[in-house]
Design a protein around this motif. Structure first.
Motif, PDB file in Angstrom:
ATOM      1  N   PHE A  91      -0.565 -52.151 -28.052  1.00 18.32           N
ATOM      2  CA  PHE A  91      -0.877 -50.829 -27.856  1.00 18.32           C
ATOM      3  C   PHE A  91      -2.006 -50.355 -28.752  1.00 18.32           C
ATOM      4  O   PHE A  91      -3.068 -50.166 -28.126  1.00 18.32           O
ATOM      5  CB  PHE A  91       0.298 -49.903 -27.686  1.00 18.32           C
ATOM      6  N   TYR A 230      -1.107 -49.455 -22.850  1.00 15.13           N
ATOM      7  CA  TYR A 230      -2.383 -48.456 -23.316  1.00 15.13           C
ATOM      8  C   TYR A 230      -3.323 -48.499 -22.149  1.00 15.13           C
ATOM      9  O   TYR A 230      -3.737 -47.344 -21.667  1.00 15.13           O
ATOM     10  CB  TYR A 230      -3.268 -49.334 -24.497  1.00 15.13           C
ATOM     11  N   HIS A 233      -1.784 -45.928 -20.221  1.00 13.95           N
ATOM     12  CA  HIS A 233      -1.789 -44.448 -20.899  1.00 13.95           C
ATOM     13  C   HIS A 233      -3.251 -43.834 -20.842  1.00 13.95           C
ATOM     14  O   HIS A 233      -3.501 -42.739 -20.440  1.00 13.95           O
ATOM     15  CB  HIS A 233      -1.717 -44.509 -22.402  1.00 13.95           C
ATOM     16  N   ALA A 291       3.737 -43.690 -23.999  1.00 12.67           N
ATOM     17  CA  ALA A 291       2.290 -43.969 -23.286  1.00 12.67           C
ATOM     18  C   ALA A 291       2.268 -42.966 -21.861  1.00 12.67           C
ATOM     19  O   ALA A 291       1.133 -42.546 -21.730  1.00 12.67           O
ATOM     20  CB  ALA A 291       2.271 -45.385 -22.776  1.00 12.67           C
TER      21      ALA A 291
END
Length: 405
Positions: A91, A230, A233, A291
């Protein structure tokens, strides 16, 4: 010609989700990853001190199951902290690399990893020298080779067994640097995860040592899952990211059989595959929750402080801790010894961060120039062993940087 912005957007639907606007990432929430990293480090510490039993001469004098009859069954699953490290590393490495050059990435890794690692190698060697009357079993060549962090590919044994994860981290960095050199975009990172997961799936069945070393079947699902989280996110979840995240969990489940069998050899007893899988699933859900959770600007300085201890603690705890246990276990009750030893290790970790890592980061930044100075400010703490920590709020770009190459 395809525009860089088009390359940056997920194309899973008629209206691809844009990157989140600056300031909406929730720095306070991402600081929670620092707390998770410290939990992971303490899990590994508990495993080594309270469950590990692969000794010809036990450090506690008897088996850990006799020393900690109630706690040893729980500590026996502490090795799974490494998988949590890898998940977080995927991440935050993707986060800190976005929009930055390969040079910035390489310099930030150099600044982050090596100062604490060099100290750890020399500290562990010194501790063993004095506690074993000079009989460390380490040659000068072994010590110098360990200082490069490339001892495993060079066929030299680690000074401390915990260092094995660093070679896995370095291979992840090298693979991700290839994508970084091309210019990070949503599509390229997604393709990287898909190809890596495919390689990890077929590597165990190909009989190729090189492919297995590159694909890392045991670690790849966790690194890739972190990268995918990620993307979720930054851009929001899409069918592609959900699909690949599910594939990563299935591959992690498949490889967990091998890892549980290896851990059973270290604790000299049976471990539950279902418990291990349940813990891995919880790791996925917790990081995914961070996230995708609601943005928050609330700062939690204590979590940043906790994250700063993680990498030094991981590097320093195993052999020096075992030596302390070997020398002191007959003088103190087990829990009293741990009650002193673990805080001492945490204190040493803070000292390493304050007086080794931070000054070294400034010195390296000045030495390597202005560009290095900027890279030295990329979330400087790692996670897993060696990955950066989101110690400041991260504002994703709303437009993609120019694609290089």
């Amino acid at each position: 010609m395809t525009s860089p912005r088009a390359l940056d957007s997920p194309q899973d639907g008629p209206t691809p989700p844009p990157a989140r606007p600056a300031g909406s990432t929730g720095g306070g929430r991402l600081h929670s990853l620092d707390g998770l990293r410290l939990i992971a480090a303490l899990m590994v510490t508990a495993f080594h001190f309270c469950a590990f039993d692969n000794w010809s001469s036990p450090r506690w004098g008897v088996a850990t199951a006799e020393v900690f009859p109630a706690f040893q069954p729980f500590a026996s699953y502490g090795w799974l902290g490494v998988e949590l490290f890898f998940l977080i590393s995927g991440f935050v490495i993707c986060m800190s690399c976005w929009g930055r050059s390969v040079r910035d990435f390489a310099v930030s890794r150099l600044i982050r990893l090596y100062p604490a690692y060099w100290f750890a190698v020399l500290f562990t060697t010194t501790v063993l020298f004095f506690t074993r009357d000079g009989n460390t079993g380490f040659t000068t060549t072994r010590i110098l080779t360990n200082l490069t962090m490339l001892q495993e590919p060079l066929g030299v044994r680690n000074i401390d067994p915990s260092y094995w994860t660093l070679w896995a981290e370095l291979r992840f960095y090298l693979l991700f640097a290839v994508v970084c050199a091309m210019g990070l975009t949503y599509r390229r990172v997604l393709a990287f995860c898909a190809l890596w997961l495919l390689s990890a799936a077929i590597a165990p069945h190909c009989g190729s040592a090189l492919l297995t070393s590159v694909a890392m079947p045991g670690a790849a699902p966790f690194f890739a899952a972190g990268v995918l989280m990620y993307l979720m996110h930054r851009f929001g979840p899409t069918p592609s990211t959900w699909l690949l995240l599910g594939v990563s969990w299935l591959l992690a489940r498949d490889q967990l059989h091998v890892q549980v069998a290896a851990a059973e050899g270290s604790v000299k007893g049976p471990l539950s595959f279902l418990v291990s899988l349940g813990m891995v699933t919880v790791f996925y859900l917790v990081v995914l929750g961070l996230a995708l959770g609601r943005p928050s600007s609330r700062r939690r300085p204590w979590l940043v402080w906790a994250g700063s201890l993680t990498f030094p603690l991981y590097l320093l705890h195993e052999k020096p801790g075992w030596e302390a246990i070997r020398l002191l276990h007959h003088l103190m009750a087990p829990w009293a010894l741990l009650g002193v030893l673990v805080p001492v290790l945490l204190a040493i970790s803070w000292l390493v961060h304050r007086f080794i890592e931070r000054p070294a980061a400034k010195a390296f930044s000045r030495w390597l120039g202005p560009q290095a100075g900027r890279s030295g400010r990329l979330g400087p703490h790692a996670p897993g062993p060696g990955s950066p920590s989101p110690t400041r709020p991260f504002a994703p770009r709303t437009t993609e940087p120019e694609v290089r190459g």
